[in-house]
Design a protein around this motif. Structure first.
Motif, PDB file in Angstrom:
ATOM      1  N   ARG A  77      11.420  -0.553  10.306  1.00  0.00           N
ATOM      2  CA  ARG A  77      13.056  -0.621   9.732  1.00  0.00           C
ATOM      3  C   ARG A  77      12.794  -0.544   8.213  1.00  0.00           C
ATOM      4  NH1 ARG A  77      13.891  -5.472  12.705  1.00  0.00           N
ATOM      5  NH2 ARG A  77      14.056  -4.729  15.074  1.00  0.00           N
ATOM      6  N   THR A  78      12.056  -1.300   7.575  1.00  0.00           N
ATOM      7  CA  THR A  78      12.031  -1.217   6.105  1.00  0.00           C
ATOM      8  C   THR A  78      11.329  -0.018   5.599  1.00  0.00           C
ATOM      9  OG1 THR A  78      11.417  -3.584   6.214  1.00  0.00           O
ATOM     10  CG2 THR A  78      10.816  -2.648   4.085  1.00  0.00           C
ATOM     11  N   ILE A  79      10.437   0.521   6.258  1.00  0.00           N
ATOM     12  CA  ILE A  79      10.131   1.880   5.587  1.00  0.00           C
ATOM     13  C   ILE A  79      11.067   2.976   5.732  1.00  0.00           C
ATOM     14  CG2 ILE A  79       8.202   3.943   6.527  1.00  0.00           C
ATOM     15  CD1 ILE A  79       6.289   1.757   7.242  1.00  0.00           C
ATOM     16  N   ARG A  80      11.898   2.981   6.872  1.00  0.00           N
ATOM     17  CA  ARG A  80      12.841   4.198   7.104  1.00  0.00           C
ATOM     18  C   ARG A  80      13.932   3.682   6.332  1.00  0.00           C
ATOM     19  NH1 ARG A  80      13.481   4.011  13.733  1.00  0.00           N
ATOM     20  NH2 ARG A  80      11.798   5.425  14.338  1.00  0.00           N
ATOM     21  N   SER A  81      14.159   2.419   5.712  1.00  0.00           N
ATOM     22  CA  SER A  81      15.291   2.501   4.892  1.00  0.00           C
ATOM     23  C   SER A  81      14.889   2.483   3.206  1.00  0.00           C
ATOM     24  CB  SER A  81      15.862   0.945   5.040  1.00  0.00           C
ATOM     25  OG  SER A  81      15.134  -0.064   4.820  1.00  0.00           O
ATOM     26  N   SER A  82      13.554   2.195   3.112  1.00  0.00           N
ATOM     27  CA  SER A  82      13.424   2.204   1.429  1.00  0.00           C
ATOM     28  C   SER A  82      12.136   3.026   1.052  1.00  0.00           C
ATOM     29  CB  SER A  82      13.116   0.794   1.181  1.00  0.00           C
ATOM     30  OG  SER A  82      12.015   0.261   1.883  1.00  0.00           O
ATOM     31  N   ILE A  83      11.546   3.552   1.922  1.00  0.00           N
ATOM     32  CA  ILE A  83      10.191   4.335   1.570  1.00  0.00           C
ATOM     33  C   ILE A  83      10.486   5.785   2.117  1.00  0.00           C
ATOM     34  CG2 ILE A  83       7.642   4.602   1.703  1.00  0.00           C
ATOM     35  CD1 ILE A  83       7.668   1.503   1.906  1.00  0.00           C
ATOM     36  N   GLN A 143       0.791  -1.268  -0.172  1.00  0.00           N
ATOM     37  CA  GLN A 143      -0.013  -0.042   0.015  1.00  0.00           C
ATOM     38  C   GLN A 143       0.797   1.269   0.120  1.00  0.00           C
ATOM     39  OE1 GLN A 143      -2.952  -0.787   3.333  1.00  0.00           O
ATOM     40  NE2 GLN A 143      -4.302  -0.323   1.700  1.00  0.00           N
ATOM     41  N   LEU A 144       1.894   1.064   0.705  1.00  0.00           N
ATOM     42  CA  LEU A 144       2.719   2.528   0.711  1.00  0.00           C
ATOM     43  C   LEU A 144       3.611   2.727  -0.386  1.00  0.00           C
ATOM     44  CD1 LEU A 144       4.234   1.711   4.317  1.00  0.00           C
ATOM     45  CD2 LEU A 144       3.196   4.035   3.621  1.00  0.00           C
ATOM     46  N   LYS A 145       3.748   1.698  -1.233  1.00  0.00           N
ATOM     47  CA  LYS A 145       4.336   1.798  -2.525  1.00  0.00           C
ATOM     48  C   LYS A 145       3.335   2.745  -3.722  1.00  0.00           C
ATOM     49  CE  LYS A 145       7.252  -2.309  -2.369  1.00  0.00           C
ATOM     50  NZ  LYS A 145       7.573  -3.394  -2.809  1.00  0.00           N
ATOM     51  N   LYS A 146       2.123   2.296  -3.161  1.00  0.00           N
ATOM     52  CA  LYS A 146       1.091   3.117  -4.178  1.00  0.00           C
ATOM     53  C   LYS A 146       0.445   4.290  -3.643  1.00  0.00           C
ATOM     54  CE  LYS A 146      -0.482  -1.680  -5.524  1.00  0.00           C
ATOM     55  NZ  LYS A 146      -1.422  -2.610  -5.284  1.00  0.00           N
ATOM     56  N   VAL A 147       0.261   4.600  -2.384  1.00  0.00           N
ATOM     57  CA  VAL A 147      -0.252   5.674  -1.627  1.00  0.00           C
ATOM     58  C   VAL A 147       0.569   6.389  -0.666  1.00  0.00           C
ATOM     59  CG1 VAL A 147      -2.390   6.356  -0.495  1.00  0.00           C
ATOM     60  CG2 VAL A 147      -2.515   4.449  -2.048  1.00  0.00           C
ATOM     61  N   ARG A 148       0.638   7.641  -0.630  1.00  0.00           N
ATOM     62  CA  ARG A 148       1.563   8.467   0.267  1.00  0.00           C
ATOM     63  C   ARG A 148       0.573   8.717   1.598  1.00  0.00           C
ATOM     64  NH1 ARG A 148       5.543   9.886   3.084  1.00  0.00           N
ATOM     65  NH2 ARG A 148       5.691  12.053   3.373  1.00  0.00           N
ATOM     66  N   PHE A 149       1.112   8.085   2.662  1.00  0.00           N
ATOM     67  CA  PHE A 149       0.386   8.281   3.866  1.00  0.00           C
ATOM     68  C   PHE A 149       1.123   9.407   4.676  1.00  0.00           C
ATOM     69  CE2 PHE A 149      -1.122   4.221   2.432  1.00  0.00           C
ATOM     70  CZ  PHE A 149      -2.511   4.322   2.870  1.00  0.00           C
ATOM     71  N   ASP A 150       0.085  10.082   5.576  1.00  0.00           N
ATOM     72  CA  ASP A 150       0.870  11.043   6.557  1.00  0.00           C
ATOM     73  C   ASP A 150       1.281  10.274   7.813  1.00  0.00           C
ATOM     74  OD1 ASP A 150       0.069  13.518   4.832  1.00  0.00           O
ATOM     75  OD2 ASP A 150      -1.867  12.790   5.399  1.00  0.00           O
TER      76      ASP A 150
END
Length: 78
Positions: free
Chosen positions: A64-70, A39-46
């Protein structure tokens, strides 16, 4: 404001979703960290609100994954 709830317990997820929608937040739900990443790859969440213990990918691994790749996004671990 767009909020992503990551919670494997559907009762808890929908209860939190209802509370946030009553305050006029745009809310989406994912049942685990892997689904949330899609979902985070498709939509920008606040903001991302995530459970700690979930199947497939737990909350700490998701963070950890969000911090490193998104793109950076505020996150709440519950």
């Amino acid at each position: 404001m767009k909020v992503l709830i990551v919670e494997d317990n559907q009762v808890n997820a929908h209860m939190l979703q209802n509370m946030l929608r009553e305050s006029n937040y745009d809310v989406a739900i994912s049942s685990d960290g892997s689904e949330a990443l899609e979902q985070l790859k498709k939509v920008r969440f606040d903001v991302v609100i995530t459970d700690w213990m979930m199947p497939n990918m737990d909350g700490t691994e998701l963070i950890r994954t969000i911090r490193s790749s998104i793109q950076p996004v505020p996150m709440i671990l519950m």
